[in-house]
Design a protein around this motif. Sequence first.
Motif, PDB file in Angstrom:
ATOM      1  N   THR A 131       0.849  -1.200   0.000  1.00 32.75           N
ATOM      2  CA  THR A 131       0.000   0.000   0.000  1.00 32.75           C
ATOM      3  C   THR A 131       0.879   1.242   0.000  1.00 32.75           C
ATOM      4  N   HIS A 266      -2.188   3.898  10.218  1.00 30.96           N
ATOM      5  CA  HIS A 266      -1.759   3.059   9.080  1.00 30.96           C
ATOM      6  C   HIS A 266      -0.827   1.932   9.533  1.00 30.96           C
ATOM      7  N   PRO A 269      -1.034  -1.413   7.189  1.00 30.27           N
ATOM      8  CA  PRO A 269      -0.386  -1.283   5.876  1.00 30.27           C
ATOM      9  C   PRO A 269       1.135  -1.158   5.977  1.00 30.27           C
TER      10      PRO A 269
END
Length: 790
Positions: A131, A266, A269
């Motif tokens: 990602t 995040h 990811p």
Amino acid sequence: MDASDSTSSSYLHLGFDDVRQWLADEAAGESVTQQFQQLHPKNNPIEIRNQFDRVAAIEALMDQNSSFYIRQYNDLHEILRLLALEGSSLYPEDLKVVHNVLEQSRVLKHIYQKHPADDAAIWEEDFERITPLLDIEKDILRIVGPDGEVLDSASSTLSSLRRKLRKSGGAVRTRMADLVKKYGDSGYLNESQAGIKAGRLVLPVVSSYKHKVQGVIQDMSNTGTTTFIEPFEIIELNNQIKTIEIEEQQEVQRILRELTSRLHIHHRPIQQNYKMLELLDYHTALAKFGKTFGCSIPILSDDGSFILKSARNPRLALQRKVVPLDLAMDSETNTLIITGPNAGGKTVALKTIGLLALMANAGVPVPAAEGSVIPFIDKIFTDIGDQQSLVDDLSTFSAHLSTIIRILDQTTSQSLVLLDELGTGTDPAEGAALARAILESLGAAGVKTVATTHLGDLKVFAHEAENVMNGAMEFDQKGLKPTYKFLAGVPGSSYGFEISKRLGLPEDILKAARGYVGWARDSMEKLLRSLEAERATLSGLKSDNTDLQRDLKMKQKRMDTALESVQKAERKADREAAQKAGQIITDARQTVEQVIKQIKESQAGKENIKEVRGTLDQVEAELEKVIAETEEPLKLEKLSVEEITKGLQVTVLSLDQVGVVLETPLKGKIMVEVDGKRLRIPVEWLGKALQAKEAELHSTTVVNVSDRRGSSYSLDLRGYRAEAAIDELGRFIDQAVLSNLSLMQIIHGRGTGVIKKVVHEVLDKHPAVKEKRIGGQDEGGAGITFVELK
């Protein structure tokens, strides 16, 4: 010694520890480095094949794009643990580590997507898991500098506080400089500049004058001669600076907490990107190792097949040039017994087999040629080297036997066993008997076994037993030195007497030893040497056979050239006579082709070769007669050795073609380039080159039939009118079709473009034309069109 100790010992003996360290050195990340340092063969052949496919795909990506590589990166596991905690705060250097991982994973994904390849499709799902977090990357770069410092641009507040710090610091330094000058001129200071104590600017005052300077005493020297005083005049300024510094640190902490909070969102990811970078790093290191050592991806067999092509031991390859090992054991062959002289390479071959088996089963490319096949093995066992133990009171024989007993207890049908100098350390007769029984037991269990030995009884056993193969390390009987080449299917002599004689052992001792060795043993050794000599003779005969085939092919080329002369004669002389000559050439070619077929299908001996050469001489005589009748006589003068120089244009009489000399003559032969090919031919085959005739204005047709598949016509239409060009082109294509040729070229020139246009219109409509193209810059450019026929 338990199983794990046995495995460690095998890794050490075979050199697998070196391979693990080489791979570790290729890795970019610390975690992958540790994986390679603990590398072991895998338990699942499907997993091994999958890894090989992934490595091959990485190699393809690296070949397509030189930017596909991985820079060094730090371990992220502890940082990820902190990121998982809400409210945590990372240090600037931690943020740089995260940025490096995010940037590299994003760039690698971009390269993969930009340069998709079918052979890298196995990585598609993995790259999809990456990602890109470009905004996070930009924020980290905006906040953290290259040296790990928080930048002024991180926030407007931080920028303002640091401006104040610089301004206040400048004011303090200016005022302190004035005080240093004032008190220095008065003789109150021990030094000519201010100092710092406890983070505060102070004056180094002579202790006897400390009452002359108004301020706070911060410290005193060890000798008591200097008193460090902070003047009252700058205390307030220093307090202001301290306050601003505290505010600055608080702002920095706020910025780092805020950025860490964004990273926390995040977390998954980032963790996935890091795992993917580790996975790519692992396989990229394997690919780089493969390129460094000239490796290939082996085929992993399930049936025990073992085929090594031009295999090399990587440890030896780093030190010196090695003789490649070629070895083939089919699925039915369980045991290979390698014999030969001492220092002939038996143990090296044994270790090379074991090391490459370990590497392949760990999913590592092996230093061998494409097409090598290595079996899947569950365990590998070795008994290599002198294992005599003074501590355990074990003799060499006892130590070897103890190891073999443990091997027999632990092997399975998918194990590989390597035994060096099997049966030594005890009475030769008993040792041979025990060795044979051990090999029979391993073979009955389906265990793949490779053993080296000097025992003659084992050579006989390998010759007589099923599923057992002899092998030998070649020995140069004339030079009395090993060649290190492996010979499959034959036993080898130990050459003990010969080597001893070469090393200087007295002849009387050698004579006595030969008398002691026994008639049967001596006869067997003589037989082995005779077999090796016979093999060398057969090898020489094979070489003669190869030379004969080369000679046949050269004479066939001459016949092709003669056929071209016949075709020319058809246009100049009586058609019936030309056709007769052509039939003679055709018959001659068929005769040569039959001879070649006989040579390839039979083991030609010297008498056969002599008979074939006689047949060729007859064919060549017929050929010379045809050439004389169908061609204008060539006035060619032979060249002497003194006339031949590098770069000279000559005629190769045997081929009737013009060539260029590439080097000066050597031992009666010379290298000549003819029609783009390099030939080493006798000097007497060379003649002076004829002067090239001026090109005629009319169309010329050239047929090259030295290789039927690559034959081509050339038609020159320059100077023709449109209608004449159309007629000539039609006849030209028909003749090409009848001659069964596939390629032709039309020279129409550039000019006004009229002939080119007419040519292309005819080609577009003709049913025999498959496709056409304009010539490239190095092929004549727009003035020539290449045509491929159906």
